[in-house]
Design an enzyme around this catalytic site. Sequence first.
Site, short mmCIF file in Angstrom:
data_model
loop_
_atom_site.label_atom_id
_atom_site.label_comp_id
_atom_site.label_asym_id
_atom_site.label_seq_id
_atom_site.Cartn_x
_atom_site.Cartn_y
_atom_site.Cartn_z
N SER A 1 0.83 -1.20 0.00
CA SER A 1 0.00 0.00 0.00
C SER A 1 0.86 1.25 0.00
CB SER A 1 -0.91 -0.01 1.24
OG SER A 1 -1.76 1.11 1.24
N CYS B 1 -3.41 -8.38 5.74
CA CYS B 1 -3.00 -7.04 6.17
C CYS B 1 -3.28 -6.87 7.67
CB CYS B 1 -3.76 -5.97 5.38
SG CYS B 1 -3.33 -4.28 5.87
N LYS C 1 -3.50 -14.06 -0.21
CA LYS C 1 -2.30 -13.72 0.56
C LYS C 1 -2.72 -13.57 2.01
CE LYS C 1 1.73 -10.66 0.59
NZ LYS C 1 1.80 -10.33 2.03
#
Length: 350
Positions: free
Chosen positions: A33, A115, A154
């Site tokens: 990001s 994340c 992921k």
Amino acid sequence: MLTLSSDLQTRLAQPLKIGEFEVKSRVLQSPLSGVTDLVFRRLVRRHAPDSMMYTEMVNATGLHYVKELPILMEVDPNERPISIQLFDCRPDFLAEAAQKAVGEGADTVDLNMGCPVNKITKNGGGSSLLRQPELAEEIVRSVVRAVDVPVTVKTRIGWTEKEINILDFAKRMEDAGAKMITVHGRTRAQGYNGAAKWEWIAKVKEILSIPVIANGDIFSVEAAVKCLEFTQADGVMCSRGTLGYPFLVGEIDYFLKTGTEKIKPTPIERLECARDHLQMLWEYKGDRGVRQARKHMTWYSKGFAGAAELRGQLSVIENVNQGLELLNQAIERLSRSGWQEEPEAELLAI
């Protein structure tokens, strides 16, 4: 001398098969990001033309409510292979976003389930899905039904040290239709602290039939080889190791293909790359690109005498010409006097 075992070398010499899609490299550039925009991916691809690149994370909910596609999804028609990464917790929104991603040219659609950032997890996205494996399964199935390209995942090894559930979670992802899984060898609670637990990646590799990509602590060719030997993974994904160093993916890819290490770029070559990066960001995003470039410029500025001072100056640049002038002066200074290794203590402070 750095070497690969013969068995691993033979296996990694074959293209990486993600479903029916083939990639001629076992080294992938991680989605990051605020980093892996079109400009950064072009710089990485200079040295790794065959590697899979990933866009920055795209919020499926945000995408649902906007009329125009965000710049995060913008891909160059010539930058293949390319994957667009999506995050959210709503299967229907993710399916819709995946269709838009394919329309933009994505060769695969990647679902972020790793994340650790609070603003992502508090809304049910990212690594919070490790605590909701049934919902994660539903998401994968929904996206797989919606698109005709491979869907990948992921993720991390678990939420906390006491909640490491990657083996069950990874098997669920495969059963739901994921064609590849990338495992970051840390828990959500670790963030980016402590060593990546590669042993869990090795365990995932033992139980899955789809490709398993190792992620975490890949900062050099040596680390990549060590990780591949230890985990027997099908490839590695580079993340923070490419910050200020878009050469890394290409260096690892070159070694895996040739058994020979590339000569590392000099500080002058790194600053020349920084100069290209700044110019390209300005041309692509204008003044906003210059502001975004500040962090990139500081990442490039390490490993030579005077780097600390240059980092400080580049971190506050107001316009492209100011940044280019500072970089040109540093390049000229290094060209005249040569360069010396920066003290280790200063490097560790970055």
